[in-house]
Design a protein around this motif. Structure first.
Motif, PDB file in Angstrom:
ATOM      1  N   PHE A 111      41.606  55.221  29.310  1.00 45.24           N
ATOM      2  CA  PHE A 111      41.420  55.484  30.746  1.00 45.24           C
ATOM      3  C   PHE A 111      42.718  56.012  31.306  1.00 45.24           C
ATOM      4  O   PHE A 111      43.781  55.403  31.140  1.00 45.24           O
ATOM      5  CB  PHE A 111      41.012  54.184  31.457  1.00 45.24           C
ATOM      6  N   ASP A 112      42.666  57.155  31.985  1.00 51.16           N
ATOM      7  CA  ASP A 112      43.891  57.784  32.459  1.00 51.16           C
ATOM      8  C   ASP A 112      44.281  57.365  33.873  1.00 51.16           C
ATOM      9  O   ASP A 112      45.276  57.836  34.413  1.00 51.16           O
ATOM     10  CB  ASP A 112      43.806  59.304  32.371  1.00 51.16           C
ATOM     11  N   GLY A 113      43.511  56.444  34.479  1.00 57.82           N
ATOM     12  CA  GLY A 113      43.882  55.891  35.775  1.00 57.82           C
ATOM     13  C   GLY A 113      44.649  54.592  35.610  1.00 57.82           C
ATOM     14  O   GLY A 113      44.906  54.135  34.500  1.00 57.82           O
ATOM     15  N   PRO A 114      45.013  53.954  36.728  1.00 56.96           N
ATOM     16  CA  PRO A 114      45.729  52.674  36.637  1.00 56.96           C
ATOM     17  C   PRO A 114      44.825  51.582  36.077  1.00 56.96           C
ATOM     18  O   PRO A 114      43.665  51.438  36.473  1.00 56.96           O
ATOM     19  CB  PRO A 114      46.137  52.384  38.079  1.00 56.96           C
ATOM     20  N   ALA A 115      45.363  50.821  35.129  1.00 60.57           N
ATOM     21  CA  ALA A 115      44.626  49.726  34.501  1.00 60.57           C
ATOM     22  C   ALA A 115      45.562  48.539  34.335  1.00 60.57           C
ATOM     23  O   ALA A 115      46.736  48.707  33.991  1.00 60.57           O
ATOM     24  CB  ALA A 115      44.072  50.153  33.146  1.00 60.57           C
ATOM     25  N   GLU A 116      45.041  47.344  34.593  1.00 64.02           N
ATOM     26  CA  GLU A 116      45.847  46.140  34.422  1.00 64.02           C
ATOM     27  C   GLU A 116      44.961  44.934  34.160  1.00 64.02           C
ATOM     28  O   GLU A 116      43.759  44.946  34.461  1.00 64.02           O
ATOM     29  CB  GLU A 116      46.714  45.883  35.658  1.00 64.02           C
ATOM     30  N   LEU A 117      45.566  43.894  33.601  1.00 70.00           N
ATOM     31  CA  LEU A 117      44.905  42.612  33.442  1.00 70.00           C
ATOM     32  C   LEU A 117      45.114  41.817  34.723  1.00 70.00           C
ATOM     33  O   LEU A 117      46.246  41.673  35.189  1.00 70.00           O
ATOM     34  CB  LEU A 117      45.501  41.825  32.267  1.00 70.00           C
ATOM     35  N   VAL A 118      44.036  41.319  35.321  1.00 76.34           N
ATOM     36  CA  VAL A 118      44.206  40.518  36.534  1.00 76.34           C
ATOM     37  C   VAL A 118      44.819  39.168  36.174  1.00 76.34           C
ATOM     38  O   VAL A 118      44.776  38.722  35.037  1.00 76.34           O
ATOM     39  CB  VAL A 118      42.882  40.327  37.304  1.00 76.34           C
ATOM     40  N   VAL A 119      45.390  38.527  37.185  1.00 76.81           N
ATOM     41  CA  VAL A 119      46.098  37.263  37.012  1.00 76.81           C
ATOM     42  C   VAL A 119      45.570  36.270  38.035  1.00 76.81           C
ATOM     43  O   VAL A 119      45.372  36.624  39.216  1.00 76.81           O
ATOM     44  CB  VAL A 119      47.620  37.465  37.189  1.00 76.81           C
ATOM     45  N   ALA A 120      45.349  35.045  37.621  1.00 77.24           N
ATOM     46  CA  ALA A 120      44.857  34.013  38.534  1.00 77.24           C
ATOM     47  C   ALA A 120      45.799  33.845  39.708  1.00 77.24           C
ATOM     48  O   ALA A 120      47.033  33.892  39.559  1.00 77.24           O
ATOM     49  CB  ALA A 120      44.691  32.688  37.794  1.00 77.24           C
ATOM     50  N   ASP A 121      45.241  33.660  40.902  1.00 77.31           N
ATOM     51  CA  ASP A 121      45.943  33.455  42.173  1.00 77.31           C
ATOM     52  C   ASP A 121      46.532  34.728  42.761  1.00 77.31           C
ATOM     53  O   ASP A 121      47.142  34.697  43.824  1.00 77.31           O
ATOM     54  CB  ASP A 121      47.056  32.408  42.065  1.00 77.31           C
ATOM     55  N   ARG A 122      46.332  35.856  42.085  1.00 76.43           N
ATOM     56  CA  ARG A 122      46.882  37.113  42.617  1.00 76.43           C
ATOM     57  C   ARG A 122      45.865  37.757  43.563  1.00 76.43           C
ATOM     58  O   ARG A 122      44.661  37.656  43.354  1.00 76.43           O
ATOM     59  CB  ARG A 122      47.259  38.058  41.500  1.00 76.43           C
ATOM     60  N   MET A 123      46.372  38.448  44.586  1.00 82.86           N
ATOM     61  CA  MET A 123      45.528  39.162  45.534  1.00 82.86           C
ATOM     62  C   MET A 123      45.672  40.665  45.317  1.00 82.86           C
ATOM     63  O   MET A 123      46.750  41.162  44.985  1.00 82.86           O
ATOM     64  CB  MET A 123      45.926  38.824  46.976  1.00 82.86           C
TER      65      MET A 123
END
Length: 256
Positions: free
Chosen positions: A241-253
């Protein structure tokens, strides 16, 4: 539209996160997508659970609904609630068998189950193809491919769209769910492997391919099983995927 990650661990709680649960806020309205193990505790760090305006359950595996029993206790027995929960039952948009399944989660034995009816503090609404309006939110359910009846949710508010897969294996409906979404919150339970079972979960690569094909603008990866290689999942997603990708993190907004 603001997304808060209450929990993002796949299949069971991990050492750093409860199971699946997500809080969405827009214009003073608050909805929860799933309430897996430990998410009600996390929610209380951000809002009073009595402030919820609706709960959407993608399916009825425990890692997506186990804390519903705790929410029932809170709404039934809080000594000083901000309002009478029996006069303002909370809408719960969930699979058709949710009242029976969640009553069985709540009741400890057959005798109590025979008398358990959670509709005193909840209003159960079976998931259907019709969009649901809750304040500024419009939520469209899309059937997914999983081990039991399961849905993804396409949530629109403030001119933005968040697509949430719930649990699913690869299926054509994912493209409908994620089409032109501002963010795809996708399960990515494991790193890709050739003999992965059908109709269970997505890999990081498969989630990224959905995001690319559907032209989603951003990929947020969730539901990582605690024993999985997080770095490998993220690496294969970024490669596809050439767009922004990340692993989400608990408690993050996240702002959507």
């Amino acid at each position: 539209m603001k997304l808060t990650i209450l929990g993002c661990s796949g299949s069971f709680p991990g050492p750093d996160s409860p199971s699946s649960g997500y809080l969405l806020e827009s214009g003073g309205t608050r909805i929860a997508l799933d309430l897996g193990n430990g998410t009600l505790g996390a929610m209380q760090r951000f809002i009073d659970p009595f402030q919820l305006d609706a709960v959407f359950l993608s399916h009825l595996h425990p890692d997506h609904c186990a804390d519903f029993g705790a929410l029932a206790v809170l709404r039934r027995y809080h000594p000083k609630p901000p309002y009478d929960a029996t006069e303002r039952p909370l809408p719960v948009i969930a699979p058709e068998n949710a009242p029976e399944r969640l009553a069985a989660l709540y009741a400890p034995n057959a005798a109590e189950l025979a008398q358990t009816d959670l509709s005193d503090v909840f209003e159960f609404v079976p998931i259907s193809a019709e969009p649901v309006r809750i304040g500024p939110f419009e939520v469209q359910a899309v059937p997914m491919a999983h081990l039991c009846p399961a849905w993804g949710f396409r949530v629109a508010a403030e001119g933005k769209v968040l697509a949430y897969t719930g649990d699913t294996g690869p299926c054509q409906q994912l493209i409908e769910l994620a089409a032109d979404a501002d963010a795809l919150l996708s399960e990515a339970s494991w790193a890709d492997f050739p003999d992965a079972p059908d109709g269970v979960h997505l890999s990081g690569r498969q989630a990224a391919e959905v995001a690319k094909t559907a032209r989603a603008r951003r990929l947020l990866l969730t539901h990582i099983v605690p024993w999985a290689d997080r770095d490998a999942i993220l690496a294969e997603a970024k490669a596809a995927f050439d767009g922004p990708a990340e692993l989400v993190v608990a408690d993050r907004m996240y702002d959507i």
